[in-house]
Design an enzyme around this catalytic site. Structure first.
Site, PDB file in Angstrom:
ATOM      1  N   ARG A 275       0.822  -1.204   0.000  1.00  0.00           N
ATOM      2  CA  ARG A 275       0.000   0.000   0.000  1.00  0.00           C
ATOM      3  C   ARG A 275       0.858   1.257   0.000  1.00  0.00           C
ATOM      4  O   ARG A 275       0.507   2.262  -0.642  1.00  0.00           O
ATOM      5  CB  ARG A 275      -0.956   0.006   1.192  1.00  0.00           C
ATOM      6  CG  ARG A 275      -1.892   1.204   1.190  1.00  0.00           C
ATOM      7  CD  ARG A 275      -2.934   1.161   2.281  1.00  0.00           C
ATOM      8  NE  ARG A 275      -3.999   0.225   1.953  1.00  0.00           N
ATOM      9  CZ  ARG A 275      -4.243  -0.886   2.617  1.00  0.00           C
ATOM     10  NH1 ARG A 275      -3.484  -1.205   3.650  1.00  0.00           N
ATOM     11  NH2 ARG A 275      -5.217  -1.677   2.281  1.00  0.00           N
ATOM     12  N   ALA A 276       2.003   1.227   0.682  1.00  0.00           N
ATOM     13  CA  ALA A 276       2.864   2.407   0.731  1.00  0.00           C
ATOM     14  C   ALA A 276       3.362   2.782  -0.660  1.00  0.00           C
ATOM     15  O   ALA A 276       3.402   3.974  -1.018  1.00  0.00           O
ATOM     16  CB  ALA A 276       4.045   2.151   1.668  1.00  0.00           C
TER      17      ALA A 276
END
Length: 663
Positions: A275-276
């Site tokens: 997700r980062a």
């Protein structure tokens, strides 16, 4: 409607304003978490942002804000035909910390169900927030069950309601903005990761800037409309820039070089999952669009990392958020030159990481020396009779088994002990005592059904009277007050042992954080005891106090227990429903004054008389053991456990033992 404080009039807080604007340009960035002390314009800036958002087109009469160009085929108010619709301002919906589950997701319209005999759905805040902003002030204090619902909606872009005979699904895509004061407790990691960006805010220490904050705030309070009018030009310019950036966003090119820098940065900082990387890519693209460029530069990647990674690199709540900027620059430099960005940072629209210019106001309002022996045989630090050593570092924390309070409580929602709660599994129904808070529909209908003919019912609606209403009884888990009573005397001062003791307490604090407990810390050494930390939800504050805890001097065990008993007495007045678990960390020795052991025993029996659940962590070491900690546990009517037995794989029977002794 009150006039909001102008966004462009907020003084300083560049990172906060930039993060909010990037989400206005690209809602796919994933929202903002604003961390900071009180009075730093957190709420003011968020509320001001909603005024800058462009209007949204909606299907007339649709309670779920469907887009007329692409209406939701499963909308409960549908089906809608694609076509022209009306325009309305973007909404900012506030979720109160104490909101009910029904208010958040919606529920069966009880009034229509009983009066008309039809199943009708009453939308909640997740429906109101669709295509707008969902703002949660003090998000770290939000109840766990509401956090779970937010997680589901944020992940799927939709809200599913399956309850009380109602089965509804509706779109719920919103910009999630949360504010919090870290002193009041940290946020669950699952929700923390759902926020695309995070910013830390603090009040300026520059006198000139603080003067400007006060000046603008006073001017706004005297004449909100007039103050807003003076900033109308700046507000309009930012609104137009947001619209232009949104139009440019699809044309922004994220080259392979920038993608490699993003991936390398996330790998270098060992963030979990992917997700980062995705959030950084979206943020860097939004930064380029905000600057009026169609290419993502290295400076965009750097700014994106500073906003998207700090809250994702934390391994536990005791890690300080933030990034090592030197390491970030080294990583970006190592992977520079492999892409196709414009090498000129001052190229078209340079300086993409800056919000609109403004001066603008916050509107809210060890030495390593070996100790010498003292007169009582306990180690004393070298020096002028200080009797104190420098603080030992805590050993690595470990996973502990659950220590729970026996019985069934009525405390605040949490994850430790069994309790009657407003949320959880339904176990039955009863007549309401006072105001009805959670209707048990089936039991209410069952109570009213036999009397319909006698009450003259003629239509479809059910004739219900006050005596028919039934309150649902539910069982879940509660959070407790875990009060640590830590022996910091000279008998505990061997550095290796104190390091292990601190590691054990740190492990229990981590467990308390995960189970949404309040914690307190009482320490005793020398001639007295002190409350190192009054009961609080900020577990990391307790960890910080523990880390700096010095040791040395005599062992006033009785004073420590009496001080802890007083803390519990006061806290019981403030929060009578929250049950306590006392964790005494000591080797059981007591020195100083006449009959210190007997005095400690009498103090311990006060806890037993009050029925307080307790555990003694026995820190005694060496080949010869006196067993004093076990005796103390007997006086407390609690359980003794060694440091080794605290580990999750060593104390399987501890909870049962605690419950058996407390029964």
């Amino acid at each position: 409607m009150s006039t909001p404080f102008p966004f462009t009039a907020v003084v300083g807080q560049e990172d906060l304003r930039l993060a909010l604007l990037l989400n206005a340009v690209s809602p796919a960035v994933g929202g903002v978490l604003v961390r900071g002390e009180k009075g730093t314009a957190k709420s003011t800036a968020v509320r001001a942002l909603s005024v800058l958002l462009p209007e949204v087109a909606v299907v007339p009469g649709c309670r779920f804000s469907c887009d007329p160009a692409a209406p939701d085929p499963s909308c409960p108010d549908g089906p809608h035909e694609a076509g022209n619709g009306g325009m309305r301002p973007a909404r900012m919906v506030e979720l109160p910390v104490g909101a009910s589950e029904d208010r958040l997701v919606g529920a069966l319209d009880i009034e229509r169900a009983l009066a008309e005999g039809v199943k009708a759905f009453e939308p909640g805040l997740l429906a109101d927030a669709h295509r707008g902003i969902l703002y949660v002030d003090e998000v770290n204090l939000l109840h766990d069950h509401l956090v779970d619902l937010l997680l589901d909606a944020a992940a799927m872009g939709a809200s599913y309601v399956e309850r009380e005979g109602v089965s509804v699904r509706h779109a719920s895509k919103f910009l999630l903005v949360g504010t919090m004061n870290p002193e009041e407790g940290e946020l669950r990691p699952q929700l923390l990761d759902r926020f695309g960006l995070t910013v830390e805010v603090a009040a300026s220490r520059e006198p000139d800037q603080r003067v400007e904050v006060v000046r603008r705030r006073l001017a706004y309070d005297d004449d909100p409309a007039g103050f807003a009018a003076r900033w109308a030009g700046e507000e309009s310019a930012v609104r137009q820039r947001i619209v232009a950036a949104r139009e440019l966003l699809p044309s922004v090119r994220l080259g392979d070089g920038a993608l490699r820098q993003i991936a390398a940065t996330c790998a270098a900082f060992e963030v979990d999952g992917m997700r980062a990387d995705i959030v950084m890519a979206r943020t860097a693209t939004a930064l380029a669009a905000w600057a009026g460029r169609t290419d993502v530069l290295a400076e965009d990647v750097r700014q994106a990392a500073l906003l998207a990674l700090p809250h994702r690199r934390r391994r536990n709540p005791f890690d300080a958020p933030g990034l090592d900027e030197d390491k970030l620059d080294e990583t970006l430099e190592e992977f520079s030159g492999e892409g196709d960005e414009d090498p000129d940072p001052e190229g078209p629209g340079g300086g993409g990481g800056q919000p609109p210019p403004s001066d603008g106001p916050q509107a809210d309002g060890g030495s390593g020396a070996q100790p010498e022996a003292g007169d009582d045989g306990e180690p004393q630090a070298s020096g002028a009779g200080s009797g104190e050593q420098s603080a030992a570092r805590a050993s690595e924390p470990f996973r502990t088994k659950v220590l729970s309070v026996p019985g069934l409580g009525d405390g605040a929602a949490g994850r430790r002990s069994r309790a009657r709660t407003e949320h959880g599994r339904t176990t039955g129904a009863r007549r309401p005592q006072g105001a009805l808070t959670k209707l048990h529909l089936a039991a209410t209908v069952q109570a009213a059904a036999p009397h319909q003919r006698a009450r003259g019912r003629t239509g479809r609606g059910l004739v219900v009277r006050r005596d028919d209403l039934r309150q649902a009884t539910r069982e879940g888990r509660e959070g407790n007050l875990v009060l640590f009573v830590v022996d910091a005397s000279g008998s505990m001062a061997a550095r290796q042992r104190m390091s292990a003791v601190k590691g054990a307490v740190l492990s229990l604090l981590l467990d308390a954080y995960q189970r949404r407990d309040k914690v307190g810390l009482v320490t005793f050494r020398g001639s007295a005891a002190e409350v190192a930390l009054p009961p609080t939800s900020s577990v990391d504050a307790a960890a910080a106090r523990l880390e700096t805890l010095p040791t040395g001097g005599r062992t006033p065990l009785a004073a420590g227990l009496l001080r802890a008993h007083e803390v519990l007495r006061v806290e019981r007045l403030r929060d009578p429903a929250r049950r306590a678990l006392v964790v005494v960390v000591t080797d059981g020795r007591a020195t100083g004054g006449p009959e210190p052991v007997a005095l400690a025993g009498r103090a311990a029996r006060l806890f037993a008389a009050d029925g307080v659940a307790s555990v003694v962590v026995d820190c005694e070491s060496g080949p010869v053991r006196l067993g004093l900690a076990g005796q103390l546990a007997g006086e407390l009517d609690g359980t003794a456990v060694t440091l080794d037995e605290l580990r999750a794989d060593s104390i399987a029977g501890l909870v049962k033992d605690v419950q058996r002794r407390a029964a």
